[in-house]
Design a protein around this motif. Structure first.
Motif, PDB file in Angstrom:
ATOM      1  N   ASN A  50     -45.017 -23.122 -15.592  1.00 28.89           N
ATOM      2  CA  ASN A  50     -46.152 -23.401 -14.723  1.00 28.89           C
ATOM      3  C   ASN A  50     -46.589 -24.815 -15.052  1.00 28.89           C
ATOM      4  O   ASN A  50     -46.960 -25.097 -16.181  1.00 28.89           O
ATOM      5  CB  ASN A  50     -47.296 -22.413 -14.965  1.00 28.89           C
ATOM      6  CG  ASN A  50     -47.060 -21.101 -14.266  1.00 28.89           C
ATOM      7  OD1 ASN A  50     -46.395 -21.057 -13.241  1.00 28.89           O
ATOM      8  ND2 ASN A  50     -47.591 -20.031 -14.824  1.00 28.89           N
ATOM      9  N   GLY A  51     -46.489 -25.680 -14.091  1.00 26.76           N
ATOM     10  CA  GLY A  51     -46.806 -27.078 -14.337  1.00 26.76           C
ATOM     11  C   GLY A  51     -45.626 -27.780 -14.978  1.00 26.76           C
ATOM     12  O   GLY A  51     -45.679 -28.181 -16.134  1.00 26.76           O
ATOM     13  N   ILE A  52     -44.545 -27.869 -14.250  1.00 28.85           N
ATOM     14  CA  ILE A  52     -43.313 -28.467 -14.757  1.00 28.85           C
ATOM     15  C   ILE A  52     -43.555 -29.861 -15.311  1.00 28.85           C
ATOM     16  O   ILE A  52     -42.976 -30.243 -16.318  1.00 28.85           O
ATOM     17  CB  ILE A  52     -42.246 -28.497 -13.643  1.00 28.85           C
ATOM     18  CG1 ILE A  52     -41.792 -27.074 -13.338  1.00 28.85           C
ATOM     19  CG2 ILE A  52     -41.066 -29.368 -14.029  1.00 28.85           C
ATOM     20  CD1 ILE A  52     -40.964 -26.956 -12.078  1.00 28.85           C
ATOM     21  N   HIS A  53     -44.425 -30.605 -14.677  1.00 29.93           N
ATOM     22  CA  HIS A  53     -44.649 -31.987 -15.087  1.00 29.93           C
ATOM     23  C   HIS A  53     -45.767 -32.148 -16.117  1.00 29.93           C
ATOM     24  O   HIS A  53     -46.162 -33.271 -16.415  1.00 29.93           O
ATOM     25  CB  HIS A  53     -44.894 -32.870 -13.865  1.00 29.93           C
ATOM     26  CG  HIS A  53     -43.692 -32.950 -12.979  1.00 29.93           C
ATOM     27  ND1 HIS A  53     -42.507 -33.519 -13.387  1.00 29.93           N
ATOM     28  CD2 HIS A  53     -43.461 -32.495 -11.725  1.00 29.93           C
ATOM     29  CE1 HIS A  53     -41.613 -33.432 -12.423  1.00 29.93           C
ATOM     30  NE2 HIS A  53     -42.163 -32.811 -11.403  1.00 29.93           N
ATOM     31  N   VAL A  54     -46.243 -31.044 -16.681  1.00 29.14           N
ATOM     32  CA  VAL A  54     -47.193 -31.130 -17.787  1.00 29.14           C
ATOM     33  C   VAL A  54     -46.406 -31.656 -18.983  1.00 29.14           C
ATOM     34  O   VAL A  54     -45.344 -31.130 -19.319  1.00 29.14           O
ATOM     35  CB  VAL A  54     -47.801 -29.742 -18.096  1.00 29.14           C
ATOM     36  CG1 VAL A  54     -48.679 -29.790 -19.328  1.00 29.14           C
ATOM     37  CG2 VAL A  54     -48.574 -29.219 -16.895  1.00 29.14           C
ATOM     38  N   SER A  55     -46.891 -32.706 -19.614  1.00 28.06           N
ATOM     39  CA  SER A  55     -46.080 -33.449 -20.592  1.00 28.06           C
ATOM     40  C   SER A  55     -45.539 -32.587 -21.732  1.00 28.06           C
ATOM     41  O   SER A  55     -44.409 -32.774 -22.160  1.00 28.06           O
ATOM     42  CB  SER A  55     -46.859 -34.635 -21.140  1.00 28.06           C
ATOM     43  OG  SER A  55     -47.958 -34.183 -21.888  1.00 28.06           O
ATOM     44  N   TYR A  77     -33.306 -15.065 -14.130  1.00 31.67           N
ATOM     45  CA  TYR A  77     -32.929 -15.201 -15.540  1.00 31.67           C
ATOM     46  C   TYR A  77     -31.509 -14.676 -15.754  1.00 31.67           C
ATOM     47  O   TYR A  77     -30.707 -15.287 -16.447  1.00 31.67           O
ATOM     48  CB  TYR A  77     -33.874 -14.407 -16.449  1.00 31.67           C
ATOM     49  CG  TYR A  77     -35.217 -15.036 -16.719  1.00 31.67           C
ATOM     50  CD1 TYR A  77     -35.328 -16.259 -17.378  1.00 31.67           C
ATOM     51  CD2 TYR A  77     -36.395 -14.374 -16.367  1.00 31.67           C
ATOM     52  CE1 TYR A  77     -36.569 -16.813 -17.649  1.00 31.67           C
ATOM     53  CE2 TYR A  77     -37.632 -14.919 -16.640  1.00 31.67           C
ATOM     54  CZ  TYR A  77     -37.715 -16.136 -17.278  1.00 31.67           C
ATOM     55  OH  TYR A  77     -38.942 -16.685 -17.556  1.00 31.67           O
ATOM     56  N   SER A  78     -31.202 -13.530 -15.175  1.00 29.84           N
ATOM     57  CA  SER A  78     -29.894 -12.903 -15.357  1.00 29.84           C
ATOM     58  C   SER A  78     -28.777 -13.703 -14.710  1.00 29.84           C
ATOM     59  O   SER A  78     -27.640 -13.665 -15.170  1.00 29.84           O
ATOM     60  CB  SER A  78     -29.910 -11.484 -14.794  1.00 29.84           C
ATOM     61  OG  SER A  78     -30.792 -10.672 -15.535  1.00 29.84           O
ATOM     62  N   ALA A  79     -29.075 -14.420 -13.640  1.00 29.71           N
ATOM     63  CA  ALA A  79     -28.065 -15.214 -12.938  1.00 29.71           C
ATOM     64  C   ALA A  79     -27.697 -16.472 -13.727  1.00 29.71           C
ATOM     65  O   ALA A  79     -26.581 -16.974 -13.619  1.00 29.71           O
ATOM     66  CB  ALA A  79     -28.574 -15.611 -11.557  1.00 29.71           C
ATOM     67  N   ALA A  80     -28.611 -16.967 -14.534  1.00 29.90           N
ATOM     68  CA  ALA A  80     -28.373 -18.204 -15.283  1.00 29.90           C
ATOM     69  C   ALA A  80     -27.453 -17.963 -16.471  1.00 29.90           C
ATOM     70  O   ALA A  80     -27.450 -16.887 -17.065  1.00 29.90           O
ATOM     71  CB  ALA A  80     -29.705 -18.779 -15.765  1.00 29.90           C
ATOM     72  N   ASP A  81     -26.691 -18.979 -16.810  1.00 27.11           N
ATOM     73  CA  ASP A  81     -25.843 -18.918 -18.000  1.00 27.11           C
ATOM     74  C   ASP A  81     -26.628 -19.263 -19.252  1.00 27.11           C
ATOM     75  O   ASP A  81     -26.268 -18.862 -20.355  1.00 27.11           O
ATOM     76  CB  ASP A  81     -24.663 -19.886 -17.849  1.00 27.11           C
ATOM     77  CG  ASP A  81     -23.743 -19.472 -16.721  1.00 27.11           C
ATOM     78  OD1 ASP A  81     -23.202 -18.354 -16.790  1.00 27.11           O
ATOM     79  OD2 ASP A  81     -23.580 -20.250 -15.768  1.00 27.11           O
ATOM     80  N   LEU A  82     -27.712 -20.013 -19.066  1.00 26.11           N
ATOM     81  CA  LEU A  82     -28.498 -20.494 -20.188  1.00 26.11           C
ATOM     82  C   LEU A  82     -29.891 -20.842 -19.695  1.00 26.11           C
ATOM     83  O   LEU A  82     -30.048 -21.373 -18.602  1.00 26.11           O
ATOM     84  CB  LEU A  82     -27.831 -21.763 -20.757  1.00 26.11           C
ATOM     85  CG  LEU A  82     -28.522 -22.510 -21.875  1.00 26.11           C
ATOM     86  CD1 LEU A  82     -28.444 -21.704 -23.172  1.00 26.11           C
ATOM     87  CD2 LEU A  82     -27.873 -23.864 -22.087  1.00 26.11           C
ATOM     88  N   PHE A  83     -30.901 -20.536 -20.496  1.00 26.80           N
ATOM     89  CA  PHE A  83     -32.263 -20.995 -20.214  1.00 26.80           C
ATOM     90  C   PHE A  83     -32.559 -22.117 -21.187  1.00 26.80           C
ATOM     91  O   PHE A  83     -32.345 -21.983 -22.391  1.00 26.80           O
ATOM     92  CB  PHE A  83     -33.291 -19.872 -20.392  1.00 26.80           C
ATOM     93  CG  PHE A  83     -34.675 -20.303 -19.996  1.00 26.80           C
ATOM     94  CD1 PHE A  83     -35.092 -20.198 -18.681  1.00 26.80           C
ATOM     95  CD2 PHE A  83     -35.547 -20.841 -20.929  1.00 26.80           C
ATOM     96  CE1 PHE A  83     -36.359 -20.625 -18.302  1.00 26.80           C
ATOM     97  CE2 PHE A  83     -36.818 -21.270 -20.562  1.00 26.80           C
ATOM     98  CZ  PHE A  83     -37.221 -21.158 -19.242  1.00 26.80           C
ATOM     99  N   ILE A  84     -33.045 -23.235 -20.666  1.00 26.30           N
ATOM    100  CA  ILE A  84     -33.344 -24.376 -21.521  1.00 26.30           C
ATOM    101  C   ILE A  84     -34.860 -24.524 -21.646  1.00 26.30           C
ATOM    102  O   ILE A  84     -35.585 -24.447 -20.659  1.00 26.30           O
ATOM    103  CB  ILE A  84     -32.656 -25.663 -21.005  1.00 26.30           C
ATOM    104  CG1 ILE A  84     -32.717 -26.762 -22.038  1.00 26.30           C
ATOM    105  CG2 ILE A  84     -33.207 -26.091 -19.673  1.00 26.30           C
ATOM    106  CD1 ILE A  84     -31.691 -27.833 -21.853  1.00 26.30           C
ATOM    107  N   LEU A  85     -35.327 -24.669 -22.879  1.00 26.83           N
ATOM    108  CA  LEU A  85     -36.755 -24.718 -23.179  1.00 26.83           C
ATOM    109  C   LEU A  85     -37.047 -25.991 -23.985  1.00 26.83           C
ATOM    110  O   LEU A  85     -37.033 -25.972 -25.210  1.00 26.83           O
ATOM    111  CB  LEU A  85     -37.145 -23.466 -23.977  1.00 26.83           C
ATOM    112  CG  LEU A  85     -38.596 -23.252 -24.311  1.00 26.83           C
ATOM    113  CD1 LEU A  85     -39.448 -23.160 -23.051  1.00 26.83           C
ATOM    114  CD2 LEU A  85     -38.769 -21.997 -25.137  1.00 26.83           C
ATOM    115  N   PRO A  86     -37.288 -27.111 -23.286  1.00 31.95           N
ATOM    116  CA  PRO A  86     -37.459 -28.395 -23.975  1.00 31.95           C
ATOM    117  C   PRO A  86     -38.900 -28.708 -24.382  1.00 31.95           C
ATOM    118  O   PRO A  86     -39.263 -29.868 -24.522  1.00 31.95           O
ATOM    119  CB  PRO A  86     -36.965 -29.387 -22.914  1.00 31.95           C
ATOM    120  CG  PRO A  86     -37.399 -28.756 -21.626  1.00 31.95           C
ATOM    121  CD  PRO A  86     -37.231 -27.271 -21.839  1.00 31.95           C
TER     122      PRO A  86
END
Length: 183
Positions: free
Chosen positions: A71-76, A125-134
């Motif tokens: 939520n808020g992709i561009h929140v720093s 989530y299930s369709a993705a090969d990987l979830f990235i959490l930067p």
């Protein structure tokens, strides 16, 4: 479980199911105070990768699908700019899938907008090969728990509470904080 019985489960589904089985039968994810308010426990669980990819038309077997959501992709502090920087180091064919409440993205990615439907989100989530959490700072993000509950490994920086859940090569991978080349 129908795919198990019909013999249609592929290697990816087996790997995700094996990972999910290692985690235990079910990982319950309760989004904040909603559980108490509604008296309902919202649950994310493993859905066959083959089916999930079909739903979102992610059919290229040579491509890896990387998911990011916030939520808020561009929140720093969510670290989206670190994710974008890390993509230039990826040598394989990948497609970035993004969900969240921001409407405009000026990058090459498939954007799903805000997803309020838990079943649709579990499918993604299930369709993705990987979830990235930067994330630059986070304690115990729901997106991490939801992704792992759906059998999709999470890669993120070794910060906050991520190391309490992410176990290298089991539930995902932890990267030295802010090292976008390794991410």
């Amino acid at each position: 479980m129908g795919m198990l019985m019909s013999g249609e489960m592929g290697v990816k589904e087996f790997q995700k199911l094996s990972l999910f089985t290692l985690l235990g039968a079910v990982l319950l994810v309760i989004p904040g105070f909603f559980s108490d308010m509604l008296g309902v426990a919202l649950q994310f669980s493993f859905i066959g990768t083959f089916i999930a990819k079909k739903v979102f038309k992610l059919q290229n077997k040579n491509k890896k699908y990387i998911l990011f959501g916030a939520n808020g992709i561009h929140v720093s502090y969510k670290g989206f700019e670190l994710l974008l920087d890390s993509l230039k180091y990826i040598k394989s064919d990948v497609e970035l899938l993004v969900f969240g409440n921001d409407k405009e993205l000026e990058i090459n990615a498939r954007f799903f907008g805000k997803i309020n439907d838990e079943e649709k989100l579990a499918l993604l989530y299930s369709a993705a090969d990987l979830f990235i959490l930067p994330s630059k700072e986070d304690n115990l993000p729901n997106v991490m728990l939801e992704s792992i509950a759906c059998g999709t490994p999470v890669i993120g920086f070794d910060i906050g509470g991520l190391s309490d859940v992410i176990k290298n090569y089991k539930t995902g991978y932890l990267v030295k904080p802010f090292d976008t080349k390794e991410l």
